[in-house]
Design an enzyme around this catalytic site. Structure first.
Site, PDB file in Angstrom:
ATOM      1  N   MET A   1       5.060  -3.900  -0.877  1.00 28.77           N
ATOM      2  CA  MET A   1       6.470  -3.485  -1.650  1.00 28.77           C
ATOM      3  C   MET A   1       7.600  -4.395  -2.005  1.00 28.77           C
ATOM      4  O   MET A   1       8.718  -4.136  -2.820  1.00 28.77           O
ATOM      5  CB  MET A   1       7.662  -2.073  -1.322  1.00 28.77           C
ATOM      6  CG  MET A   1       6.004  -0.531  -1.156  1.00 28.77           C
ATOM      7  SD  MET A   1       6.627   0.723  -1.700  1.00 28.77           S
ATOM      8  CE  MET A   1       7.893   1.187  -0.003  1.00 28.77           C
TER       9      MET A   1
ATOM     10  N   HIS B   1       9.304 -10.205   4.247  1.00 24.82           N
ATOM     11  CA  HIS B   1       9.763 -11.272   5.296  1.00 24.82           C
ATOM     12  C   HIS B   1       8.615 -11.611   6.234  1.00 24.82           C
ATOM     13  O   HIS B   1       7.170 -11.613   5.997  1.00 24.82           O
ATOM     14  CB  HIS B   1      10.891 -10.278   6.506  1.00 24.82           C
ATOM     15  CG  HIS B   1       9.664  -8.921   6.075  1.00 24.82           C
ATOM     16  ND1 HIS B   1       8.726  -8.807   7.293  1.00 24.82           N
ATOM     17  CD2 HIS B   1      10.510  -7.774   5.781  1.00 24.82           C
ATOM     18  CE1 HIS B   1       8.124  -7.047   7.273  1.00 24.82           C
ATOM     19  NE2 HIS B   1       9.384  -6.629   6.301  1.00 24.82           N
TER      20      HIS B   1
ATOM     21  N   HIS C   1       5.193  -9.670   6.494  1.00 28.52           N
ATOM     22  CA  HIS C   1       4.427  -9.924   5.540  1.00 28.52           C
ATOM     23  C   HIS C   1       3.241 -11.432   5.731  1.00 28.52           C
ATOM     24  O   HIS C   1       2.287 -11.004   4.563  1.00 28.52           O
ATOM     25  CB  HIS C   1       5.302  -9.472   3.951  1.00 28.52           C
ATOM     26  CG  HIS C   1       5.614  -8.482   4.003  1.00 28.52           C
ATOM     27  ND1 HIS C   1       6.755  -8.215   3.780  1.00 28.52           N
ATOM     28  CD2 HIS C   1       5.847  -7.390   3.648  1.00 28.52           C
ATOM     29  CE1 HIS C   1       8.189  -7.205   3.382  1.00 28.52           C
ATOM     30  NE2 HIS C   1       6.710  -6.446   3.516  1.00 28.52           N
TER      31      HIS C   1
ATOM     32  N   GLN D   1       5.633   7.547  -3.449  1.00 26.95           N
ATOM     33  CA  GLN D   1       5.678   7.663  -1.776  1.00 26.95           C
ATOM     34  C   GLN D   1       6.956   7.687  -1.159  1.00 26.95           C
ATOM     35  O   GLN D   1       7.037   7.466   0.074  1.00 26.95           O
ATOM     36  CB  GLN D   1       5.221   6.585  -1.297  1.00 26.95           C
ATOM     37  CG  GLN D   1       5.790   5.024  -1.798  1.00 26.95           C
ATOM     38  CD  GLN D   1       5.142   3.803  -0.947  1.00 26.95           C
ATOM     39  OE1 GLN D   1       4.150   3.740  -1.553  1.00 26.95           O
ATOM     40  NE2 GLN D   1       5.652   3.481   0.318  1.00 26.95           N
TER      41      GLN D   1
ATOM     42  N   GLY E   1      -0.310  -3.608   8.027  1.00 23.09           N
ATOM     43  CA  GLY E   1       0.455  -4.051   8.987  1.00 23.09           C
ATOM     44  C   GLY E   1       0.555  -2.712  10.210  1.00 23.09           C
ATOM     45  O   GLY E   1       0.732  -1.723   9.672  1.00 23.09           O
TER      46      GLY E   1
ATOM     47  N   ASP F   1       2.673   0.391  10.558  1.00 25.19           N
ATOM     48  CA  ASP F   1       2.689   1.096   9.506  1.00 25.19           C
ATOM     49  C   ASP F   1       1.284   2.191  10.146  1.00 25.19           C
ATOM     50  O   ASP F   1       0.757   1.419   9.437  1.00 25.19           O
ATOM     51  CB  ASP F   1       3.177   1.219   7.803  1.00 25.19           C
ATOM     52  CG  ASP F   1       4.582   0.717   8.068  1.00 25.19           C
ATOM     53  OD1 ASP F   1       4.955   1.382   8.026  1.00 25.19           O
ATOM     54  OD2 ASP F   1       4.547  -0.641   7.893  1.00 25.19           O
TER      55      ASP F   1
ATOM     56  N   GLN G   1      -0.177   5.178   8.916  1.00 25.61           N
ATOM     57  CA  GLN G   1      -0.664   4.029   7.614  1.00 25.61           C
ATOM     58  C   GLN G   1      -1.690   3.411   7.462  1.00 25.61           C
ATOM     59  O   GLN G   1      -2.699   3.873   6.710  1.00 25.61           O
ATOM     60  CB  GLN G   1       0.982   3.636   6.667  1.00 25.61           C
ATOM     61  CG  GLN G   1       0.281   3.249   5.197  1.00 25.61           C
ATOM     62  CD  GLN G   1       1.755   2.304   5.005  1.00 25.61           C
ATOM     63  OE1 GLN G   1       2.396   3.012   3.472  1.00 25.61           O
ATOM     64  NE2 GLN G   1       1.622   1.285   4.862  1.00 25.61           N
TER      65      GLN G   1
END
Ligand code: AMP
Length: 287
Positions: A37, A41, A44, A68, A154, A157, A160
């Site tokens: 999104m 940083h 990511h 979301q 990652g 999360d 997720q």
């Protein structure tokens, strides 16, 4: 295609995305997708580096996905910095940036949603109703738009990641889902775009989330009572200034059902979510 600014080539439509990926695929290149999104940083960027190791071409996606976010959540103020993101991606050698507009992803007549019951209903699913349906819908779309060989997400999360593994398996999407380790500040706080919401005092208290989960994981591994550990974790976080603790819990690392304990041979995962000032922080560690 927009190439004026520095960085990887930028495409805004699904048609352009596919037009850029097709010749790579025809030439035998492998493609890794890194959905984000934005407000990038080091966390990511670590996914981008991993994607470069896993495939010969890396496509990063940047889309702040409205479906979301709950009505009272931070969609409107979520940090956005496309030029800065693109410059960082250039430094990491990403090959393509897909940054679609809202109408491209959700045209007016778009109604279909992807829902992952069970694993998508607990924890984050319980405290953020609709969140995983939004995530599952956008990730399914991105996977079908790009049809990558591998997609990198990652462990930050964690739930997720497991929800995405489930949907890719259930919908027979021919992609490998790769989970990458959480990148942390030196004091343990997991990097997050939402850390920007913390005041200096809150930032000083924030590593307590990681520290508490780490202690819970050790004590769970030693066989302590899990309900007692959850209460202890809650108490620790409240003590350093977290206003609401949504959960501190030990779960089965794959199904996210309550962890049956060491004797089961099942891997466990400690997950936590709590509010600190304007930010809601989540983190997790293995048992
Ligand atoms: P987001 O932009 O927050 O949706 O995150 C995009 C991807 O980056 C997701 O797969 C996240 O799990 C991952 N990510 C976010 N923070 C970190 C971190 N600190 N370490 C590793 N991956 C992360």
């Amino acid at each position: 295609m927009d190439t004026a600014a520095a960085g990887p080539d930028l495409v805004r439509t699904v048609a352009d995305l596919r037009a850029r990926l097709a010749p790579w695929r025809a030439a035998g290149e492998t493609i890794a997708l890194v959905p984000t999104m934005g407000a990038l940083h080091e966390g990511h960027l670590s996914l981008v580096r991993r994607a470069r190791e896993l495939a010969s071409r890396v496509c990063v996606t940047l889309f702040v996905n409205p479906t979301q976010f709950g009505p009272s959540e931070d969609f409107g103020v979520y940090p956005r910095d496309e030029d800065g993101d693109r410059a960082q991606l250039a430094a990491e050698g990403a090959h393509l940036l897909f940054a679609p507009g809202l109408d491209e992803m959700y045209p007016e007549d778009h109604v279909t949603r992807v829902t992952v019951p069970g694993i998508g209903d607990v924890l984050e699913g319980e405290f953020r109703p609709g969140f995983f349906t939004g995530v599952a819908t956008i990730v399914t779309k991105l996977l079908l738009q790009a049809l990558p060989d591998v997609a990198v997400f990652g462990e930050k999360d964690y739930q997720q990641l497991q929800v995405i593994r489930r949907l890719a398996a259930d919908l027979d999407i021919p992609v490998r889902i790769d989970g990458a380790p959480t990148v942390r500040e030196p004091d343990g706080l997991a990097l997050s775009s939402r850390n920007a919401y913390l005041t200096p005092e809150e930032r000083a208290a924030a590593p307590a989330l990681f520290n508490t989960l780490t202690t819970v994981a050790k004590r769970a591994a030693d066989g302590e009572n899990l309900a007692g550990l959850a209460v202890w974790g809650n108490f620790q976080l409240k003590g350093v200034g977290f206003s609401e603790v949504d959960y501190v819990t030990v779960r089965d690392a794959e199904t996210l059902e309550p962890w049956p304990g060491h004797a089961s041979g099942r891997p466990g995962r400690v997950l936590g979510a709590a509010k600190l000032g304007r930010a809601r922080l989540i983190d997790n560690v293995p048992v």
